[in-house]
Design an enzyme around this catalytic site. Structure first.
Site, PDB file in Angstrom:
ATOM      1  NE  ARG B  68      -2.340  -1.048   2.978  1.00 50.69           N
ATOM      2  CZ  ARG B  68      -2.923  -2.189   2.652  1.00 50.69           C
ATOM      3  NH1 ARG B  68      -4.027  -2.186   1.979  1.00 50.69           N
ATOM      4  NH2 ARG B  68      -2.389  -3.343   3.023  1.00 50.69           N
ATOM      5  CB  THR B  69       3.413   2.524   2.368  1.00 46.60           C
ATOM      6  OG1 THR B  69       2.564   2.246   3.471  1.00 46.60           O
ATOM      7  CG2 THR B  69       4.134   3.832   2.599  1.00 46.60           C
ATOM      8  CE  LYS B  96      23.652  -9.019  -4.922  1.00 47.86           C
ATOM      9  NZ  LYS B  96      23.517  -8.087  -6.051  1.00 47.86           N
ATOM     10  NE  ARG B 118       7.123   0.860   5.283  1.00 45.07           N
ATOM     11  CZ  ARG B 118       5.833   0.536   5.292  1.00 45.07           C
ATOM     12  NH1 ARG B 118       5.455  -0.707   5.100  1.00 45.07           N
ATOM     13  NH2 ARG B 118       4.920   1.463   5.476  1.00 45.07           N
ATOM     14  CG  HIS B 148       3.997   5.056   8.493  1.00 46.20           C
ATOM     15  ND1 HIS B 148       4.216   5.831   7.365  1.00 46.20           N
ATOM     16  CD2 HIS B 148       3.476   3.883   8.058  1.00 46.20           C
ATOM     17  CE1 HIS B 148       3.833   5.142   6.299  1.00 46.20           C
ATOM     18  NE2 HIS B 148       3.386   3.966   6.687  1.00 46.20           N
TER      19      HIS B 148
END
Lengths: 424, 324
Positions: B68-69, B96, B118, B148
């Site tokens: 969604r975000t 990695k 995020r 958020h």
């Protein structure tokens, strides 16, 4: 040089209850007289210590050296040199090097490096259990013979209480001191900050005070059962002081120290996700800080250590929980002792005792005093001199100090190590 | 060292990064919502694209999975005519062994204008904002349990569309507050906007120990907690937390803290029900409520695009006006 005269300094020697201006006479690496010139004494070398303080070389009960195994962070040479030039003539290094100091070979390796560094004396602390894994006892007697001064599981608390009991029993049978940094690993729960308002605000995993308190209670109960000498290191909670006080009143063989920076910072300082303030145990509340200071004043807490943990820059670059805890703290130890005097109403002599005589007493060391006949380990410092914490003045390989860029007061000018003069 | 709130503003006091709601004022939150209002009204037009961010490059840097975000950020950027790159780092360079800073440095070298980030750890967005080259902006799309801010802003926007005046509102936030960056940002936004009461409802295992220091009242009982409530915000309960030492079971949680039509009836009759998604039907919310007339959950999603357009255009204007 076989004779040395330190003139006109303010001699502070808590062990002998001395705080007076006068001269100190050294011959063949030993202190031979205070205040009074021996009849046949002629000084080959003289240090004018006017307006300076002359005290025993400082003793640091906990300084990580990172060697063997993590020389990207620091080396025995870099850190023992930084220590010595900061007035610290003797330090204890915890066993969590790589490999862990759980065999005489590692102890010998460390002491060999120390000898070549020709700086501060290092007293290695051996691992209490093999690999610090908390399952099998290490060969404590062999480690002691190799040079270990005490035994600890350092930052890896023993989860199994039966193993902890056996470790303490075994150490007690050989009259060895066990150093415990109290932390219940379950309640610690991978936390990175005090479980308080900042943890709530920032959504960071908190470490509750109960983690330390439970660990102390558990260790004290086992201390009573086993009779083992226990030194609790780096206390962070007000309540911990009360527990140690009660234990001392019961005549249990316990001592305690606090890390210097816990006397100056609280969780409130962590306003910025600043990873230099990421320490373990975490900075707690003003109430806790005051409790620790009160513990020092009343003698419940015996000593102060630097809890020196030098890091490479990368270790502190990242989101706060992913950074490594610890402060590079050797070089700020003395200035902060002076700050303790001005900010917390402790006498200079009292404060110096926490990093000399009292620290020595915990481990039955002969160092930490200016007694006649003792080896001349001496710190001479100017309590007024201000110095900037920057590239020019910093010696430790780890620059992870919250004081970086600041000016501190109190500078070591000369250090005498076993009678030899080292200029800072 | 820069304080988190001051880090967000440039030397002209314009919003340079959006990292947290903390430190923003009511006027700024209102400005963002007002701008979002005009973007939202344009959403129904046949051509949805505006040239505000033409020539700008925005990287969606997601170290944690999100649908969604990430999608709404991508749509928002595209509707503003920016070039958008989505990077799912959970399956990329850091696996990695590349450090967070190295990843950022490499992307900087590609002349990016804005990072939308995020990350699973609290403080990651602050760390990146402190270390990016001047002129590059960072939008926090969720860092650990910390913040958020764009979600909180779209939630405030949704509330404003239904309730107008914040000062008379009692808002309940229900569920896993402890692990919720959404809740922390919502609490801050509601405080700044002057909500009458912010009430958190959860068992103690799902509340931060010093939750009241955030300026909320606390209830451990859903029936009691829902009384007089105007806005009900349900939080998602992560699957791995449903059974173990935090909670005994899904069903026990639902029977105590799940929002059913009966429980919702305790709140004010015109109460709205919100959820940041994705919802767990039958765990924190009953389907009848999620799909019911009081639910505004899907509106939240569409408003998410308008809010993110408003934030991106505001920040990009600030960075354009920043003296070099």
């Amino acid at each position: 040089m076989s004779t040395l005269l330190i003139t006109a300094g303010r001699l502070i020697d808590p062990a002998n209850n001395i705080d007076q201006i006068g001269d100190l006479y050294i011959k063949d690496h030993r202190i031979i007289s205070r205040f009074n010139r021996p009849s046949d004494f002629s000084a080959e070398h003289t240090i004018d210590a006017k307006d300076h303080i002359v005290c025993p070389g400082l003793i640091d009960l906990s300084a990580h050296l990172r060697e063997p195994g993590q020389t990207q962070k620091a080396t025995i040479l870099s850190e023992t040199t930084a220590a010595l030039k900061s007035g610290i003539t003797t330090l204890c290094c915890p066993p969590d090097s790589l490999p862990i100091n759980d065999t005489p070979a590692v102890t010998e390796f460390i002491l060999d490096k120390v000898e070549h560094a020709k700086a501060a004396t290092v007293l290695p602390v051996g691992a209490l259990t093999q690999g610090l894994e908390g399952t099998k006892l290490s060969a404590m007697v062999a480690l002691q013979k190799a040079g270990c001064i005490a035994f600890s599981n350092s930052q890896n608390p023993i989860k199994n209480t039966l193993v902890l009991r056996r470790s303490l029993e075994y150490a007690a049978s050989h009259d060895l001191c066990v150093i415990i940094r109290p932390e219940d690993p379950w309640l610690q729960n991978q936390g990175c900050i005090h479980e308080g308002f900042q943890a709530s605000r920032f959504g960071l995993q908190g470490i509750p005070k109960a983690s330390e308190i439970i660990a102390i209670q558990q260790s004290l109960t086992l201390c009573e059962l086993t009779g083992c000498r226990i030194h609790f290191t780096q206390l962070s909670c007000h309540e911990s002081v009360a527990l140690i006080k009660a234990a001392k009143q019961k005549k249990l063989p316990v001592t305690a120290d606090v890390a210097m920076h816990h006397l100056f910072f609280t969780e409130s300082a962590l306003n910025t996700f600043d990873s230099t303030l990421h320490v373990r145990p975490p900075f707690r509340t003003e109430y806790d800080k005051q409790g620790l200071i009160e513990g020092l004043k009343t003698g419940v807490i015996d000593a102060i250590c630097s809890a020196h943990q030098p890091h490479d820059a990368d270790a502190k670059l990242g989101a706060f929980p992913s950074t490594e805890p610890g402060i590079s703290a050797l070089e700020t130890l003395l200035p902060l002792v002076l700050k303790l005097v001005t900010e917390h109403d402790l006498s200079l002599s009292q404060s110096i005792a926490f990093i000399t005589q009292n620290a020595a007493a915990i481990l039955n060391l002969k160092e930490g005093n200016l007694s006649i006949g003792s080896i001349a380990d001496i710190c001479i410092f100017n309590p007024e001199q201000r110095w900037a914490v920057n590239e020019q003045n910093w010696l430790s390989q780890g620059r992870n100090t919250p004081f970086w860029g600041q000016t501190l007061q109190g500078k070591t000018t000369q250090v005498i190590k076993s009678g030899t003069v080292i200029t800072s | 060292m820069t304080k988190p709130d001051s880090l967000q503003f440039n030397s002209n006091h314009q919003l340079q990064h959006l990292l947290s709601i903390e430190g923003l004022n009511q006027a700024l939150l209102t400005e963002i919502m007002d701008n979002a209002e005009s973007f939202a009204s344009l959403a129904n037009q046949p051509v949805k694209k505006y040239p505000i961010l033409r020539g700008k490059t925005i990287v969606n840097l997601f170290f944690e999975n999100s649908t969604r975000t990430r999608t709404t950020f991508e749509l928002a950027a595209k509707r503003l005519s920016a070039d958008v790159i989505n990077m799912n780092i959970a399956t990329s360079a850091t696996s990695k062994g590349e450090s967070l800073l190295d990843t950022i440095r490499n992307l900087e070298a590609m002349h990016v204008d804005m990072f939308v980030i995020r990350h699973a750890l609290s403080g990651a967005a602050h760390f990146i904002a402190q270390n990016v080259a001047p002129g590059i902006s960072v939008i926090n799309a969720g860092d650990g349990n910390h913040a958020h801010p764009t979600q909180a802003l779209l939630d405030m926007f949704t509330i404003r569309r239904h309730k107008k005046d914040f000062s008379s509102l009692r808002v309940a936030i229900i569920g896993d507050i402890l692990h919720s960056r959404v809740a922390r940002s919502q609490i801050q936004a509601l405080s700044i906007l002057g909500a009458k009461e912010i009430r958190v409802i959860a068992p103690k295992t799902l509340l931060p120990v010093e939750v009241t220091s955030l300026g909320v009242t606390v209830s451990h009982n859903l029936e009691e907690g829902l009384q007089d409530i105007d806005v009900v915000i349900m939080l998602r309960l992560q699957k791995e937390r449903m059974s173990g030492a935090l909670l005994p079971s899904e069903s026990e949680y639902f029977s105590n803290f799940g929002l059913t039509p009966e429980k919702l009836a305790i709140a004010k009759p015109d109460a709205i029900v919100m959820h940041p998604g994705p919802i767990n039907r039958g765990v924190e919310i009953a389907s009848e409520v999620a799909d019911g007339p009081q639910s505004v959950i899907l509106q939240q999603v569409s408003y998410g695009i308008a809010i993110r357009m408003a934030i991106m255009s505001l920040i990009m204007q600030a960075s354009d006006r920043q003296p070099s």
